[in-house]
Every structure is written in C-alpha cells, then in structure tokens.
Design a protein around this motif. Structure first.
Motif, PDB file in Angstrom:
ATOM      1  N   TYR A  79    -110.591  21.934 -14.032  1.00  0.00           N
ATOM      2  CA  TYR A  79    -110.268  23.344 -14.234  1.00  0.00           C
ATOM      3  C   TYR A  79    -110.916  24.161 -13.118  1.00  0.00           C
ATOM      4  N   VAL A  80    -110.125  25.036 -12.494  1.00  0.00           N
ATOM      5  CA  VAL A  80    -110.576  25.861 -11.370  1.00  0.00           C
ATOM      6  C   VAL A  80    -110.607  27.313 -11.829  1.00  0.00           C
ATOM      7  N   LEU A  81    -111.743  27.951 -11.652  1.00  0.00           N
ATOM      8  CA  LEU A  81    -111.912  29.360 -12.007  1.00  0.00           C
ATOM      9  C   LEU A  81    -111.983  30.177 -10.726  1.00  0.00           C
ATOM     10  N   PHE A  82    -111.202  31.231 -10.642  1.00  0.00           N
ATOM     11  CA  PHE A  82    -111.147  32.062  -9.436  1.00  0.00           C
ATOM     12  C   PHE A  82    -110.893  33.511  -9.828  1.00  0.00           C
ATOM     13  N   VAL A  83    -111.125  34.399  -8.887  1.00  0.00           N
ATOM     14  CA  VAL A  83    -110.896  35.833  -9.050  1.00  0.00           C
ATOM     15  C   VAL A  83    -110.206  36.344  -7.795  1.00  0.00           C
ATOM     16  N   VAL A  84    -109.230  37.235  -7.958  1.00  0.00           N
ATOM     17  CA  VAL A  84    -108.504  37.829  -6.842  1.00  0.00           C
ATOM     18  C   VAL A  84    -108.698  39.346  -6.886  1.00  0.00           C
ATOM     19  N   GLU A  85    -109.085  39.936  -5.766  1.00  0.00           N
ATOM     20  CA  GLU A  85    -109.175  41.389  -5.662  1.00  0.00           C
ATOM     21  C   GLU A  85    -107.782  41.965  -5.411  1.00  0.00           C
ATOM     22  N   HIS A  86    -107.356  42.894  -6.242  1.00  0.00           N
ATOM     23  CA  HIS A  86    -106.000  43.423  -6.120  1.00  0.00           C
ATOM     24  C   HIS A  86    -105.819  44.241  -4.846  1.00  0.00           C
ATOM     25  N   ALA A  87    -106.804  44.998  -4.441  1.00  0.00           N
ATOM     26  CA  ALA A  87    -106.640  45.894  -3.305  1.00  0.00           C
ATOM     27  C   ALA A  87    -106.518  45.139  -1.992  1.00  0.00           C
ATOM     28  N   THR A  88    -107.343  44.117  -1.804  1.00  0.00           N
ATOM     29  CA  THR A  88    -107.380  43.394  -0.533  1.00  0.00           C
ATOM     30  C   THR A  88    -106.796  41.993  -0.606  1.00  0.00           C
ATOM     31  N   ARG A  89    -106.457  41.494  -1.796  1.00  0.00           N
ATOM     32  CA  ARG A  89    -105.958  40.134  -2.003  1.00  0.00           C
ATOM     33  C   ARG A  89    -106.999  39.062  -1.648  1.00  0.00           C
ATOM     34  N   ARG A  90    -108.248  39.439  -1.606  1.00  0.00           N
ATOM     35  CA  ARG A  90    -109.301  38.477  -1.310  1.00  0.00           C
ATOM     36  C   ARG A  90    -109.540  37.587  -2.519  1.00  0.00           C
ATOM     37  N   VAL A  91    -109.709  36.297  -2.294  1.00  0.00           N
ATOM     38  CA  VAL A  91    -109.889  35.317  -3.362  1.00  0.00           C
ATOM     39  C   VAL A  91    -111.343  34.871  -3.402  1.00  0.00           C
ATOM     40  N   HIS A  92    -111.911  34.835  -4.597  1.00  0.00           N
ATOM     41  CA  HIS A  92    -113.262  34.316  -4.822  1.00  0.00           C
ATOM     42  C   HIS A  92    -113.133  33.050  -5.661  1.00  0.00           C
ATOM     43  N   LEU A  93    -113.528  31.934  -5.116  1.00  0.00           N
ATOM     44  CA  LEU A  93    -113.515  30.664  -5.833  1.00  0.00           C
ATOM     45  C   LEU A  93    -114.840  30.528  -6.573  1.00  0.00           C
ATOM     46  N   LEU A  94    -114.796  30.592  -7.911  1.00  0.00           N
ATOM     47  CA  LEU A  94    -116.024  30.624  -8.697  1.00  0.00           C
ATOM     48  C   LEU A  94    -116.552  29.239  -9.018  1.00  0.00           C
ATOM     49  N   GLY A  95    -115.681  28.280  -9.322  1.00  0.00           N
ATOM     50  CA  GLY A  95    -116.189  26.954  -9.643  1.00  0.00           C
ATOM     51  C   GLY A  95    -115.096  26.016 -10.106  1.00  0.00           C
TER      52      GLY A  95
END
Length: 225
Positions: free
Chosen positions: A13-29
């Motif tokens: 299972y991959v957990l991630f977050v995407v910033e809507h304004a810049t489309r930047r992706v944060h890979l959490l774990g």
C-alpha cells in the motif's frame, strides 16, 4: 492510498499526497500492513517536512477508508487543516489524486516487475523526483511543479533565416521570417520543417514542368513553371 501487487504475490500500500495548486506529489510511505497508527505517523512526518508551508494549506481531501482514523484527522486539525471526505464510490471527487495514480501506473508500474517493498520505494522515489522537477503539466502551462517556465525571450528585431540544401547542389533557398516573428506568428518555427516545405514546393514545380513539357509533344522545356 493505492495498491501494488508484487512478483511474490504480496500486496503493498502506497500513501501519497498531492498539492492541488502546484501538482507537487509527496510520497509518504509504503507498507504491507497499513494501520491507523502508521497513517497518523505519516501525517506527522508530512507536517514536519512542510514546515512553515503548513499554514498555506486549508483543506485535505480524502476518501472514507477505515485506515484514516480519528488520530489522523486530529494531527491535521491541530495545524488548522480541515478534513473533507469524498462521497462513497465517487473517485471524481478527488480527481487530481486519482489522475496521478493512473499516471504512475501507465508510466512506471505497468512497465516493470516489483519484487518487494524496497525496490518499490526506490522506483517511486525516483519517479516522484522526475514528476516534481521535470514532467510538464498542462494545468501549469507545460511547467513542472518545482520548476517554473523561463521568462519568454522578447527580441523584436530578431531575423530568422531558414536555409535548405540539396545533396550535392549547394544552397537552395534562404527565407527571411522577420515580419512573422514580429507579429508573434512564428515564435516556434522549426527550421527543418521550413526546409522540407521549400523542397516540396520546388519538387512539385519540377514535376509540373516535366508533365507540361511531355504532354506538349514539342519536347521543348517550358521557361516558366
């Protein structure tokens, strides 16, 4: 979250977050056993990585997965971030995150075999770096999330010369495109394409001249095409 099945029949299972304004992706774990405590800890790690930028985020859109416990919501609410839950079975409510899942599957995961968690973390980290620093986005006018476009070059007196040559015949033609450049119509003219157009026009003219000369029966070359 999104799931990845490994070559050894293990589901990660991959957990991630995407910033809507810049489309930047944060890979959490990445984990094989996602629990509520693990997800809450990843939320704390995200807030630590954001630092002072945490105040710029007001909302977090997530689905109704049971792995997002009250502890996860409390960690984000402590920084003034409001939790928005998507409706049941409505992936379009979080379309930007769903689109990134489809992108990473088409461009990366569908093209390789994953053995276990460690190589998955490595390839996802490399792809996230590429996605944030180099991949153009249509919503950002072909810029990358962490690399904006350079300022446009404004040179009104620029003269663009396109020269095309034939094999063994030397220079064929020179076309000056300065007026069109001043109007902004040919800011992205490809010189090679201009040369091909000129060659095609001359080839058609030669073929037309040959047909006219052959059909006339006089076998005399036509002076003008």
């Amino acid at each position: 979250f999104f799931c990845v099945d490994t070559l050894l029949l293990q589901r990660l299972y991959v957990l991630f977050v995407v910033e809507h304004a810049t489309r930047r992706v944060h890979l959490l774990g990445v984990t094989a056993n996602p629990s509520g405590a693990w997800v809450a800890q990843q939320a704390r790690n995200l807030l630590m990585d954001l630092g002072d930028r945490t105040a710029t985020f007001k909302f977090l859109i997530r689905d109704r997965d049971s792995k997002f416990t009250d502890a996860f919501d409390t960690v984000l609410a402590s920084e003034g971030i409001r939790i928005l839950r998507t409706p049941v079975r409505a992936p379009r409510a979080n379309a930007i995150a769903e689109r990134w899942i489809g992108t990473v599957r088409r461009e990366l995961l569908d093209r390789m075999l994953i053995v276990n968690r460690r190589p998955l973390e490595h390839v996802l980290a490399e792809y996230t770096t590429h996605f944030n620093n180099h991949r153009p986005h249509r919503a950002l006018h072909q810029a990358a999330p962490l690399r904006p476009l350079p300022p446009p070059v404004s040179q009104p007196d620029l003269h663009l010369l396109a020269m095309s040559t034939l094999r063994g015949s030397g220079p064929l033609s020179v076309v000056e495109l300065a007026p069109a450049c001043r109007c902004g119509l040919l800011d992205r003219v490809d010189v090679i394409m201009v040369g091909r157009v000129v060659i095609k026009m001359l080839w058609r003219c030669c073929c037309r001249t040959w047909r006219m000369w052959w059909s006339s029966g006089s076998r005399r070359p036509v002076e003008q095409c």
